[in-house]
Design an enzyme around this catalytic site. Sequence first.
Site, PDB file in Angstrom:
ATOM      1  N   ASP A 198     -26.842  29.178  22.301  1.00 45.56           N
ATOM      2  CA  ASP A 198     -26.246  28.156  22.184  1.00 45.56           C
ATOM      3  C   ASP A 198     -25.274  28.600  23.036  1.00 45.56           C
ATOM      4  OD1 ASP A 198     -25.519  25.640  21.789  1.00 45.56           O
ATOM      5  OD2 ASP A 198     -24.295  26.753  19.435  1.00 45.56           O
ATOM      6  N   SER A 199     -23.298  28.025  22.879  1.00 45.96           N
ATOM      7  CA  SER A 199     -22.878  28.382  23.612  1.00 45.96           C
ATOM      8  C   SER A 199     -21.578  28.999  22.321  1.00 45.96           C
ATOM      9  CB  SER A 199     -21.701  27.322  24.257  1.00 45.96           C
ATOM     10  OG  SER A 199     -21.741  26.199  22.106  1.00 45.96           O
ATOM     11  N   TYR A 218     -19.667  23.855  25.734  1.00 45.65           N
ATOM     12  CA  TYR A 218     -20.686  23.456  26.987  1.00 45.65           C
ATOM     13  C   TYR A 218     -19.898  22.144  27.054  1.00 45.65           C
ATOM     14  CZ  TYR A 218     -23.206  27.589  27.650  1.00 45.65           C
ATOM     15  OH  TYR A 218     -23.653  28.557  27.753  1.00 45.65           O
ATOM     16  N   GLY A 219     -19.629  21.241  25.759  1.00 46.40           N
ATOM     17  CA  GLY A 219     -20.418  19.707  26.296  1.00 46.40           C
ATOM     18  C   GLY A 219     -19.019  18.683  26.709  1.00 46.40           C
ATOM     19  N   CYS A 246     -29.479  24.316  22.136  1.00 49.13           N
ATOM     20  CA  CYS A 246     -28.107  23.765  22.078  1.00 49.13           C
ATOM     21  C   CYS A 246     -28.525  22.454  23.129  1.00 49.13           C
ATOM     22  CB  CYS A 246     -27.806  24.448  23.697  1.00 49.13           C
ATOM     23  SG  CYS A 246     -26.472  23.670  24.157  1.00 49.13           S
ATOM     24  N   THR A 255     -27.107  19.995  24.636  1.00 53.82           N
ATOM     25  CA  THR A 255     -25.901  20.103  25.878  1.00 53.82           C
ATOM     26  C   THR A 255     -27.298  19.930  27.319  1.00 53.82           C
ATOM     27  OG1 THR A 255     -24.014  20.233  24.852  1.00 53.82           O
ATOM     28  CG2 THR A 255     -23.704  20.124  27.396  1.00 53.82           C
ATOM     29  N   GLU A 270     -15.688  26.131  15.841  1.00 53.98           N
ATOM     30  CA  GLU A 270     -15.650  27.504  16.096  1.00 53.98           C
ATOM     31  C   GLU A 270     -14.290  28.721  15.985  1.00 53.98           C
ATOM     32  OE1 GLU A 270     -17.885  29.638  17.897  1.00 53.98           O
ATOM     33  OE2 GLU A 270     -19.795  28.070  18.053  1.00 53.98           O
ATOM     34  N   CYS A 309     -26.129  17.675  18.479  1.00 54.19           N
ATOM     35  CA  CYS A 309     -24.983  18.343  18.508  1.00 54.19           C
ATOM     36  C   CYS A 309     -25.674  20.230  17.704  1.00 54.19           C
ATOM     37  CB  CYS A 309     -24.168  18.493  19.331  1.00 54.19           C
ATOM     38  SG  CYS A 309     -22.888  20.236  19.284  1.00 54.19           S
ATOM     39  N   HIS A 311     -24.364  22.294  16.069  1.00 57.98           N
ATOM     40  CA  HIS A 311     -23.070  22.477  15.208  1.00 57.98           C
ATOM     41  C   HIS A 311     -22.955  21.831  14.682  1.00 57.98           C
ATOM     42  CE1 HIS A 311     -21.956  25.202  18.815  1.00 57.98           C
ATOM     43  NE2 HIS A 311     -20.670  25.715  18.363  1.00 57.98           N
TER      44      HIS A 311
HETATM   45  N1  LIG Z   1     -24.245  23.124  20.636  1.00 61.19           N
HETATM   46  C1  LIG Z   1     -24.008  22.945  21.862  1.00 61.19           C
HETATM   47  C2  LIG Z   1     -22.990  22.739  22.769  1.00 61.19           C
HETATM   48  C3  LIG Z   1     -22.122  22.802  22.215  1.00 61.19           C
HETATM   49  C4  LIG Z   1     -21.149  22.764  22.936  1.00 61.19           C
HETATM   50  O1  LIG Z   1     -20.307  24.198  23.064  1.00 61.19           O
HETATM   51  O2  LIG Z   1     -19.646  21.897  23.314  1.00 61.19           O
HETATM   52  C5  LIG Z   1     -25.126  21.504  21.283  1.00 61.19           C
HETATM   53  O3  LIG Z   1     -26.087  20.980  21.175  1.00 61.19           O
HETATM   54  O4  LIG Z   1     -24.583  21.106  22.669  1.00 61.19           O
END
Ligand SMILES: N[C@H](CCC(=O)O)C(=O)O
Length: 276
Positions: free
Chosen positions: A10-11, A42-43, A73, A75, A150, A182, A184
């Site tokens: 993941d990010s 990453y988003g 992840c 994204t 984060e 997501c 997160h």
């Molecule tokens: N947790 C990731 C990445 C979120 C991010 O870094 O923006 C996702 O499911 O998209």
Amino acid sequence: MTTAKIGVFDSGVGGLTVLRELYRQLPNESILYFADTARLPYGNRSQAEILQFVRQILLWMQQQGVKMAIMACNTSSALALETVRCEFDFPVLGVILPGARAAVAVGKRIGVIATPATAASNAYRRAIQEVDPKVQVWQVGCPAFVPLIEQNRINDPYTYEIAQEYLQPLLQQQIDTLVYGCTHYPHLAPILRRILPKTVTLVDPAVHVVAAAVQELDLLGLKNHQGAKPTRFGVSGCPQQFARLSVQWLGCTPAVEQVCLPVPMPLQSVPIESID
Ligand SMILES: N[C@H](CCC(=O)O)C(=O)O
């Protein structure tokens, strides 16, 4: 049977929601977890950037000898899975299809909260309506959530306020189901639960991607029956920062190493002038 590790990436700390499920559903598997913390979120990234990052991570995981990789992840799953899955000789699983199938099994008016890139890709709407075209889908991009998580600001009153704002259009549509689009976002479950009516079912794709991994390992005869080694954690950013943040979900301070990802070879192409 093989004792090789399952790679999970993941990010940042979002993939820990998938790791938690791996511990629950596949307690004998050893895991290699990578968080691309130097390049999160990453988003807000373009598809070209995500493709490049994902190729680097999978190449590194291949060098570490993983038997399977899970894109923990959304994204990456939305923007890169289809392109990269045939470039590697181990199975690569994404979260969107398992999440979409689980959502269709319980809902008819489905809300999806996701990063701006995942929401804009329409990946959830496509995957859900492929299973059942009559199901209605509303996707909302939530750009502030990943930075707030984060920065460990989950219990900050601002996080509650912004969550109310993001959920408002979905509540107006009287959704019956909400997908965490997501990885997160399950970290925000207590906050989201306070805002959502009890009638709304929450779907966590992490549960379902791991169920898909169980099936795939069974099918390929790759399950480990010997007992897991401790999870190996790697990050591209600051190891101490990742360790400090993730202790609340892991229950102990993990040993985290900094990883320097390989640069993939450019794909071979034939120069135009050399074609007769
Ligand atoms: N947790 C990731 C990445 C979120 C991010 O870094 O923006 C996702 O499911 O998209």
